[in-house]
Design a protein around this motif. Structure first.
Motif, PDB file in Angstrom:
ATOM      1  N   PRO A  20       0.788  -1.243   0.000  1.00 20.43           N
ATOM      2  CA  PRO A  20       0.000   0.000   0.000  1.00 20.43           C
ATOM      3  C   PRO A  20       0.815   1.285   0.000  1.00 20.43           C
ATOM      4  CG  PRO A  20       0.155  -0.828   2.218  1.00 20.43           C
ATOM      5  CD  PRO A  20       0.913  -1.809   1.363  1.00 20.43           C
ATOM      6  N   LEU A  21       2.151   1.229   0.035  1.00 20.92           N
ATOM      7  CA  LEU A  21       2.975   2.442   0.024  1.00 20.92           C
ATOM      8  C   LEU A  21       3.800   2.455  -1.253  1.00 20.92           C
ATOM      9  CD1 LEU A  21       4.183   2.491   3.760  1.00 20.92           C
ATOM     10  CD2 LEU A  21       2.159   3.578   2.754  1.00 20.92           C
ATOM     11  N   VAL A  22       3.239   3.064  -2.282  1.00 20.60           N
ATOM     12  CA  VAL A  22       3.828   3.019  -3.619  1.00 20.60           C
ATOM     13  C   VAL A  22       4.683   4.255  -3.874  1.00 20.60           C
ATOM     14  CG1 VAL A  22       3.291   3.055  -6.096  1.00 20.60           C
ATOM     15  CG2 VAL A  22       1.962   1.619  -4.546  1.00 20.60           C
ATOM     16  N   GLY A  63       4.805   9.648  -3.137  1.00 20.31           N
ATOM     17  CA  GLY A  63       4.166   8.337  -3.131  1.00 20.31           C
ATOM     18  C   GLY A  63       2.681   8.433  -2.881  1.00 20.31           C
ATOM     19  N   SER A  64       2.064   7.263  -2.805  1.00 25.91           N
ATOM     20  CA  SER A  64       0.626   7.184  -2.558  1.00 25.91           C
ATOM     21  C   SER A  64       0.322   6.021  -1.638  1.00 25.91           C
ATOM     22  CB  SER A  64      -0.151   6.994  -3.869  1.00 25.91           C
ATOM     23  OG  SER A  64      -0.034   8.130  -4.699  1.00 25.91           O
ATOM     24  N   ILE A  65      -0.647   6.237  -0.750  1.00 24.10           N
ATOM     25  CA  ILE A  65      -1.200   5.149   0.064  1.00 24.10           C
ATOM     26  C   ILE A  65      -2.344   4.559  -0.737  1.00 24.10           C
ATOM     27  CG2 ILE A  65      -2.295   4.547   2.251  1.00 24.10           C
ATOM     28  CD1 ILE A  65      -1.027   7.046   3.471  1.00 24.10           C
ATOM     29  N   THR A  66      -2.136   3.368  -1.294  1.00 26.42           N
ATOM     30  CA  THR A  66      -3.083   2.801  -2.262  1.00 26.42           C
ATOM     31  C   THR A  66      -4.136   1.931  -1.594  1.00 26.42           C
ATOM     32  OG1 THR A  66      -1.534   1.011  -2.698  1.00 26.42           O
ATOM     33  CG2 THR A  66      -1.445   2.927  -4.162  1.00 26.42           C
ATOM     34  N   VAL A  67      -4.810   2.487  -0.607  1.00 21.52           N
ATOM     35  CA  VAL A  67      -6.002   1.871  -0.028  1.00 21.52           C
ATOM     36  C   VAL A  67      -7.090   2.922  -0.056  1.00 21.52           C
ATOM     37  CG1 VAL A  67      -4.727   0.265   1.442  1.00 21.52           C
ATOM     38  CG2 VAL A  67      -5.366   2.503   2.334  1.00 21.52           C
ATOM     39  N   THR A  68      -8.327   2.511  -0.014  1.00 25.31           N
ATOM     40  CA  THR A  68      -9.448   3.454  -0.110  1.00 25.31           C
ATOM     41  C   THR A  68     -10.283   3.517   1.155  1.00 25.31           C
ATOM     42  OG1 THR A  68     -10.791   1.706  -1.146  1.00 25.31           O
ATOM     43  CG2 THR A  68      -9.599   3.205  -2.614  1.00 25.31           C
ATOM     44  N   PHE A  70     -11.190   4.577   4.696  1.00 30.35           N
ATOM     45  CA  PHE A  70     -10.783   5.750   5.473  1.00 30.35           C
ATOM     46  C   PHE A  70      -9.981   5.375   6.717  1.00 30.35           C
ATOM     47  CE2 PHE A  70     -14.676   8.195   3.750  1.00 30.35           C
ATOM     48  CZ  PHE A  70     -13.972   8.487   2.586  1.00 30.35           C
ATOM     49  N   GLU A  71     -10.391   4.332   7.409  1.00 31.30           N
ATOM     50  CA  GLU A  71      -9.702   3.940   8.637  1.00 31.30           C
ATOM     51  C   GLU A  71      -8.280   3.467   8.331  1.00 31.30           C
ATOM     52  OE1 GLU A  71      -8.916   3.553  12.509  1.00 31.30           O
ATOM     53  OE2 GLU A  71     -10.744   4.415  11.648  1.00 31.30           O
ATOM     54  N   ARG A  72      -8.104   2.696   7.264  1.00 30.66           N
ATOM     55  CA  ARG A  72      -6.771   2.210   6.919  1.00 30.66           C
ATOM     56  C   ARG A  72      -5.882   3.346   6.430  1.00 30.66           C
ATOM     57  NH1 ARG A  72      -6.357  -2.677   3.107  1.00 30.66           N
ATOM     58  NH2 ARG A  72      -4.260  -2.695   4.048  1.00 30.66           N
ATOM     59  N   ILE A  73      -6.457   4.320   5.722  1.00 24.39           N
ATOM     60  CA  ILE A  73      -5.686   5.484   5.298  1.00 24.39           C
ATOM     61  C   ILE A  73      -5.155   6.226   6.514  1.00 24.39           C
ATOM     62  CG2 ILE A  73      -5.837   7.786   4.268  1.00 24.39           C
ATOM     63  CD1 ILE A  73      -7.694   6.638   2.167  1.00 24.39           C
ATOM     64  N   ARG A  74      -6.002   6.416   7.542  1.00 24.58           N
ATOM     65  CA  ARG A  74      -5.561   7.095   8.764  1.00 24.58           C
ATOM     66  C   ARG A  74      -4.449   6.321   9.463  1.00 24.58           C
ATOM     67  NH1 ARG A  74     -11.160   8.427   9.309  1.00 24.58           N
ATOM     68  NH2 ARG A  74     -11.522   6.566  10.598  1.00 24.58           N
ATOM     69  N   GLU A  75      -4.543   4.988   9.471  1.00 21.84           N
ATOM     70  CA  GLU A  75      -3.514   4.165  10.108  1.00 21.84           C
ATOM     71  C   GLU A  75      -2.161   4.321   9.398  1.00 21.84           C
ATOM     72  OE1 GLU A  75      -4.924   0.194  10.127  1.00 21.84           O
ATOM     73  OE2 GLU A  75      -6.481   0.554  11.651  1.00 21.84           O
ATOM     74  N   TYR A  76      -2.191   4.296   8.062  1.00 17.72           N
ATOM     75  CA  TYR A  76      -0.936   4.425   7.317  1.00 17.72           C
ATOM     76  C   TYR A  76      -0.355   5.837   7.435  1.00 17.72           C
ATOM     77  CZ  TYR A  76      -1.175  -0.194   5.194  1.00 17.72           C
ATOM     78  OH  TYR A  76      -1.189  -1.560   4.999  1.00 17.72           O
ATOM     79  N   ARG A  77      -1.239   6.850   7.438  1.00  9.76           N
ATOM     80  CA  ARG A  77      -0.751   8.218   7.647  1.00  9.76           C
ATOM     81  C   ARG A  77      -0.049   8.323   8.991  1.00  9.76           C
ATOM     82  NH1 ARG A  77      -3.879  12.875   5.189  1.00  9.76           N
ATOM     83  NH2 ARG A  77      -3.584  13.793   7.256  1.00  9.76           N
ATOM     84  N   PHE A 115      -1.117  15.438   0.801  1.00 10.55           N
ATOM     85  CA  PHE A 115      -1.879  16.340  -0.052  1.00 10.55           C
ATOM     86  C   PHE A 115      -3.378  16.042   0.030  1.00 10.55           C
ATOM     87  CE2 PHE A 115       2.341  15.874  -2.010  1.00 10.55           C
ATOM     88  CZ  PHE A 115       2.746  17.197  -1.994  1.00 10.55           C
ATOM     89  N   GLU A 116      -4.170  17.040  -0.356  1.00 12.16           N
ATOM     90  CA  GLU A 116      -5.625  16.835  -0.413  1.00 12.16           C
ATOM     91  C   GLU A 116      -5.940  15.772  -1.457  1.00 12.16           C
ATOM     92  OE1 GLU A 116      -8.114  20.230  -0.781  1.00 12.16           O
ATOM     93  OE2 GLU A 116      -6.796  21.509   0.418  1.00 12.16           O
ATOM     94  N   ARG A 117      -6.861  14.901  -1.115  1.00 13.41           N
ATOM     95  CA  ARG A 117      -7.190  13.796  -2.024  1.00 13.41           C
ATOM     96  C   ARG A 117      -8.125  14.247  -3.134  1.00 13.41           C
ATOM     97  NH1 ARG A 117      -9.755   9.531   1.597  1.00 13.41           N
ATOM     98  NH2 ARG A 117      -9.857   8.376  -0.366  1.00 13.41           N
ATOM     99  N   ARG A 118      -9.041  15.140  -2.809  1.00 12.26           N
ATOM    100  CA  ARG A 118     -10.062  15.575  -3.770  1.00 12.26           C
ATOM    101  C   ARG A 118     -10.746  14.364  -4.406  1.00 12.26           C
ATOM    102  NH1 ARG A 118      -7.069  20.917  -6.427  1.00 12.26           N
ATOM    103  NH2 ARG A 118      -6.789  21.995  -4.388  1.00 12.26           N
ATOM    104  N   ARG A 119     -10.619  14.209  -5.728  1.00  6.81           N
ATOM    105  CA  ARG A 119     -11.260  13.055  -6.369  1.00  6.81           C
ATOM    106  C   ARG A 119     -10.342  11.841  -6.457  1.00  6.81           C
ATOM    107  NH1 ARG A 119     -14.656  15.638 -11.478  1.00  6.81           N
ATOM    108  NH2 ARG A 119     -15.932  17.089 -10.223  1.00  6.81           N
ATOM    109  N   ASN A 120      -9.135  11.992  -5.945  1.00  6.90           N
ATOM    110  CA  ASN A 120      -8.185  10.881  -5.969  1.00  6.90           C
ATOM    111  C   ASN A 120      -8.579   9.858  -4.910  1.00  6.90           C
ATOM    112  OD1 ASN A 120      -5.985   9.162  -5.968  1.00  6.90           O
ATOM    113  ND2 ASN A 120      -4.441  10.780  -5.836  1.00  6.90           N
ATOM    114  N   PRO A 121      -8.796   8.594  -5.284  1.00  3.32           N
ATOM    115  CA  PRO A 121      -9.183   7.589  -4.278  1.00  3.32           C
ATOM    116  C   PRO A 121      -8.040   7.240  -3.327  1.00  3.32           C
ATOM    117  CG  PRO A 121      -8.788   6.517  -6.389  1.00  3.32           C
ATOM    118  CD  PRO A 121      -8.724   7.997  -6.636  1.00  3.32           C
ATOM    119  N   PHE A 122      -6.793   7.542  -3.726  1.00  7.32           N
ATOM    120  CA  PHE A 122      -5.630   7.235  -2.898  1.00  7.32           C
ATOM    121  C   PHE A 122      -5.107   8.504  -2.220  1.00  7.32           C
ATOM    122  CE2 PHE A 122      -4.841   3.933  -6.394  1.00  7.32           C
ATOM    123  CZ  PHE A 122      -5.707   3.028  -5.780  1.00  7.32           C
ATOM    124  N   GLN A 123      -4.285   8.300  -1.195  1.00  9.29           N
ATOM    125  CA  GLN A 123      -3.718   9.414  -0.445  1.00  9.29           C
ATOM    126  C   GLN A 123      -2.287   9.703  -0.908  1.00  9.29           C
ATOM    127  OE1 GLN A 123      -4.676  11.646   2.479  1.00  9.29           O
ATOM    128  NE2 GLN A 123      -2.968  12.449   1.276  1.00  9.29           N
TER     129      GLN A 123
END
Length: 285
Positions: A20-22, A63-68, A70-77, A115-123
Motif C-alpha cells: 500500500p505504500l507506492v 508516493g501514494s497510500i493505495t487503499v481506499t 478511510f480507517e486504513r488510510i488514517r492508520e498508514y498516515r 496532499f488533499e485527495r479531492r477526487r483521488n481515491p488514494f492518499q
C-alpha cells in the motif's frame, strides 16, 4: 525494481515499494549539488580552479497510500508520520535499485506532507530527507585484521630459527568513487602502535602504551563520527585524543584504488591485533 527502506533512530522502519505504500517518483538519488572553489588574481581573465565540494544531498519521495478505506488510510498516515519524525534526528535510508543496494544517513527535512485527495481515491504524500554526508555507502562493512607480531616458526625447522617478525601488512582495495574513512581498533598490549598507509605515506601513531584488555578506537570520518576513544575493558568509554601523536599523524582516508596498510609497534603481545573497517563511498546509485 525500486524499493526504499527508512529506519529511524529508534529502530522503527518503513518500506516504500508496492501497495500500500507506492513510490510514484524519487529524486535526488543521483544528482547532488556541488560548490566549485576558485580564486582570481588581479587582471586575470576567468579564474583558477581549486576544488569541488559536494553539498548535502536532498532526496524527495512522492508516493501514494493505495487503499481506499478511510480507517486504513488514517492508520498508514499515522505510521508514516511516526517513523518519519524530524525530531528523531539521523536515520538510515537503504535503497534497492535495479539490483544495486546502497545506504545513506538521512534526517527528515520537514514533516511528511499529505496532499488533499479531492477526487483521488488514494492518499498522495511527499517526504524530503536531508543527507548531510552526500555519499552513498556500501551495505557490507569490510574488516581486515593485522598483527604487530607475525609468527614464523614451524616444524620441521632449520637454522637459523626465525620465530617471527614484527609488523604485518594488508592490501585494501577501494573501488568506490571517492576516498573513504576508516575505523581502526587497536587491541593491547602494545607500545606505541602505528598504522601506515604506504600508498600515500600517511600514518596514525599512538604515543602511549596499551595494556592487555585495552581497546583504542579511532574513526577518521568528518563531523560527529570522527572520534578517538578508549575502552579499558570495563565498558566505560573515555575520550583518548591525547593518545595520538597529533603533530605528525593524519586521520587518513583510504585512497581510491590500492592501499597498502602496515601495522607495527615497538613492543606487543600475542593479542595485539588491530582491526581496520571501512565502507566504500559512491557519488550516486
Amino acid at each position: 525494481m525500486r524499493r526504499l527502506t527508512f529506519e529511524n533512530a529508534r529502530g522503527e522502519s518503513i518500506v516504500f515499494y508496492l501497495s500500500p505504500l507506492v513510490i510514484e517518483s524519487l529524486s535526488g538519488i543521483g544528482e547532488v549539488g556541488a560548490d566549485l572553489q576558485s580564486q582570481r588574481s588581479p587582471n586575470q581573465d576567468g579564474d583558477t580552479y581549486i576544488d569541488t565540494r559536494l553539498q548535502p544531498r536532498f532526496i524527495d519521495l512522492e508516493g501514494s497510500i493505495t487503499v481506499t478505506d478511510f480507517e486504513r488510510i488514517r492508520e498508514y498516515r499515522r505510521t508514516i508520520s511516526r517513523v518519519c519524525n524530524p525530531k528523531l534526528g539521523m536515520g538510515i535510508i537503504t535503497l534497492e535499485l535495479d539490483g544495486d543496494i546502497k545506504q545513506i544517513g538521512a534526517t527528515l527535512d520537514s514533516g511528511v506532507t499529505f496532499f488533499e485527495r479531492r477526487r483521488n481515491p488514494f492518499q498522495p504524500f511527499l517526504i524530503t530527507w536531508k543527507c548531510p554526508n552526500p555519499y552513498w555507502q556500501s551495505i557490507d562493512q569490510i574488516t581486515e585484521p593485522l598483527a604487530a607480531f607475525v609468527p614464523k616458526f614451524t616444524f620441521p625447522f632449520s637454522f637459523p630459527v626465525k620465530f617471527g617478525e614484527r609488523g604485518s601488512e594488508v592490501t585494501l582495495y577501494n573501488d568506490g568513487d571517492v576516498p573513504c574513512p576508516i575505523e581502526i581498533e587497536f587491541n593491547g598490549p602494545a607500545t606505541q602502535p602505528i598504522i601506515t598507509n604506504r600508498t600515500t605515506g600517511e600514518f596514525i601513531r599512538v604515543d602511549r602504551e596499551l595494556f592487555e584488555g585495552d581497546k583504542l578506537i579511532i574513526n577518521t570520518a568528518y563531523g560527529r563520527d570522527r572520534m578517538v576513544v578508549i575502552d579499558r575493558g570495563n565498558g566505560v568509554i573515555k575520550n583518548a585524543w591525547h593518545y595520538i601523536d597529533i603533530w605528525d599523524s593524519t586521520l587518513f582516508f583510504l585512497d581510491v584504488g590500492v592501499n597498502t596498510i602496515d601495522y607495527n609497534a615497538l613492543a606487543s603481545g600475542g593479542q595485539a591485533v588491530v582491526n581496520i573497517s571501512y565502507r566504500k563511498q559512491y557519488v550516486g546509485i
